[in-house]
Structures are given as structure tokens and as C-alpha cells.
Design a protein around this motif. Structure first.
Motif, short mmCIF file in Angstrom:
data_model
loop_
_atom_site.label_atom_id
_atom_site.label_comp_id
_atom_site.label_asym_id
_atom_site.label_seq_id
_atom_site.Cartn_x
_atom_site.Cartn_y
_atom_site.Cartn_z
N THR A 117 -7.23 -13.06 4.65
CA THR A 117 -8.49 -12.62 4.06
C THR A 117 -9.61 -13.53 4.55
N ASN B 35 -3.25 -13.96 2.81
CA ASN B 35 -3.38 -12.88 1.84
C ASN B 35 -2.12 -12.85 0.99
N HIS C 141 -8.41 -5.86 0.94
CA HIS C 141 -8.54 -7.17 0.30
C HIS C 141 -9.35 -7.15 -0.99
#
Length: 295
Positions: A185, A200, A99
Motif C-alpha cells: 500500500t 498490505n 486498499h
């Protein structure tokens, strides 16, 4: 709509609120949780609440569990097993990023497995990695794991939340700011209230249907009941007030789903306590408990 968010059933029932029962076109969900996780690193903590939030959502392993309990590829797209059962060669998915934008590659897999099996490892399921003799990077997308003895359950072991792949660059802060490769995330953690994760946009796999998921901590049974009735919570795995389940089952706004669990509740006595140091007192308590009534 299929909501691709993984939560563990830690008790006998899951209560679904009106929106989910009706399969409404929602892009967010609020999940009730009895316990707040102590941290968000599944490789360094034993609490089941950690995996409830981050497993397959924020963090992923080489393999993963399907809803029926079978094992599927995850960060490893495939694997080969030597004829003697000692060497597992994992072929990793390409184009996977953490991420924070860094690449996920074979070095991260080696780091994660070596860290989990290290002598000073704090991994709650360290035994999963005990049989690993060595982890070798073949190339950026290939990892060779050599076992000391054949283990037919090794691929399953790699699907546990304790075996997710982490990066050395972010491991120090994963307890409060988890950086994984998953479809969600980490967004925020309001201690004592909630954890929020968000879609995400750069996920390597199939995109999830949800834009946001909120895990709301409600340990008090009365408060949990009130939150469900007010439709402030969309679903509550491990609902803490089982005596109210008939009321939900009779209400068309809700669905009650029963299930099994591998979770255990342990009642133990502290032998360091001044009273329980006495074995006679411990025996008396043991004799006083009606085990069949509890079961």
C-alpha cells in the motif's frame, strides 16, 4: 529470502548492496532511482518511473509478467478464449479488495478497460486497447471482452502497467494517493526525496517478505556512488555512474548484475527552436554525430 518487489531495469546494470548481497534477514529495503515519477497513476502517464514504483506492488492487472517474461494469472485466475479468437472470458480472483477496503469486481475491470480505450483517454499505451469492441459484466467475478479482430497478444497486453485495474471511487486521486489491489500500500511521497510503500496486511495473494520499501531519488551520479558506498541504498537498478561499476565489482560488499532492457533513449531536435528551424543546421548536427561511438 525472496524479496517480492518489482523494479524495472532501465539501464545496463543493477548494483546490490551488502545486505542484499548477503541475503540478510531484512524486512525493509531501500531502492535507488535516477528519476522521480511525475505522478503515481500508470494508466495516465508515460514515465517509466511510475511503473518502477507501483507496477505489481500497488497496482495489478488481469495478468502479469513473470521474471522470465512469460505471462501469469493475476487478478484474473483464469480465462477462456472462443474458437474464433474474438471473445475472452476472464474469471476473477475472489475476495480481492482495494486498499481502501472496497471490493474489486467485474465492474472495476469494465471501468478500467472502457476508460483506457475511451476517445478522451490519456493512457500512454492506448493502442493496447484499440481492438476491444466491448466489455461486458457477466457476473461479479466474470468479465467478457469482445475484440473486433483476433489478437494473439491480447493476454500479454493485459499484463502491461498501463492495463492495471483501478476503481472509479479512487481514480481521481491515484496520481498522488494510489489505491490498488497489490501486496503493498502507498504510505508517503516526500517530493524530491522518496516514496514509501508498506506491506498490505489484507492482500488476497501470497504475502510478501518485506514490511516496507523505500524508493530514494538520486539523479546525481556522484551522490549515487556515495550513497551506495555508505550503504544507504540496498539496490540501484539503472545505476547512473557506470564508470564506477568495476569498483563495486571488486568490493565484496556489493554485487553487480548486468542485464538487457527494452528502454530507449531518444536524442531529438526541437524544430520550433529558432536555430533548428533551419533544415541545414539539423542536417549538420546529424552529420556531426558519431553514431557508432554512441552505440
Amino acid at each position: 529470502m525472496t524479496f517480492k518487489i518489482r523494479t524495472a531495469l532501465l539501464a545496463s546494470a543493477l548494483v546490490l548492496g551488502a545486505a542484499l548481497s548477503a541475503q540478510a534477514a531484512r524486512t525493509d529495503i531501500v531502492i535507488g532511482m535516477q528519476l522521480e515519477p511525475p505522478n503515481l497513476d500508470p494508466t495516465g502517464g508515460a514515465a517509466a518511473a511510475i511503473d518502477e514504483v507501483v507496477y505489481a506492488n500497488v497496482f495489478e492487472g488481469l495478468t502479469r509478467y513473470r521474471s522470465d517474461g512469460s505471462i501469469a494469472p493475476a487478478l484474473a485466475s483464469s480465462w477462456d478464449i472462443s474458437t474464433d479468437g474474438l471473445i475472452y472470458t476472464f474469471h476473477l480472483q475472489s475476495g480481492v479488495k482495494f486498499h481502501d477496503g472496497t471490493d474489486m469486481n467485474a465492474e472495476d475491470v469494465k471501468f478500467s478497460l472502457d476508460r483506457a480505450r475511451a476517445e478522451d483517454s490519456t493512457n500512454a499505451q492506448k493502442a493496447l486497447f484499440k481492438g476491444i469492441a466491448s466489455v461486458d459484466v457477466v457476473d461479479p467475478l466474470t468479465v467478457k471482452v469482445t475484440l473486433s479482430d483476433p489478437n494473439g497478444g491480447f493476454i500479454t497486453n493485459m499484463a502491461w502497467g498501463d492495463a492495471v485495474i483501478v476503481a472509479p471511487e479512487s481514480i481521481a486521486t491515484n496520481t498522488t494517493n494510489p489505491i490498488g489491489t497489490g501486496p503493498f500500500t502507498f504510505t508517503e511521497w516526500v517530493k524530491g526525496d522518496k516514496i514509501v510503500i508498506s506491506k498490505n496486511p489484507n492482500y488476497w495473494g501470497e504475502a510478501v517478505a518485506l514490511d516496507k520499501a523505500t524508493f530514494k531519488f538520486i539523479s546525481d551520479p556522484t551522490a549515487a556512488f556515495a550513497a551506495m558506498m555508505a550503504e544507504d541504498i540496498d539496490a540501484f537498478p539503472g545505476y547512473p555512474a557506470p564508470e564506477t561499476l568495476p569498483q563495486f565489482a571488486a568490493d565484496p560488499r556489493f554485487s553487480v548484475v548486468g542485464g538487457n532492457t527494452e528502454g530507449e533513449t531518444i536524442l531529438a531536435m526541437n524544430n520550433k527552436d529558432e536555430h533548428f528551424k533551419n533544415v541545414k543546421i539539423r542536417e549538420a548536427v546529424a552529420h556531426a554525430i558519431n553514431r557508432q561511438e554512441i552505440i
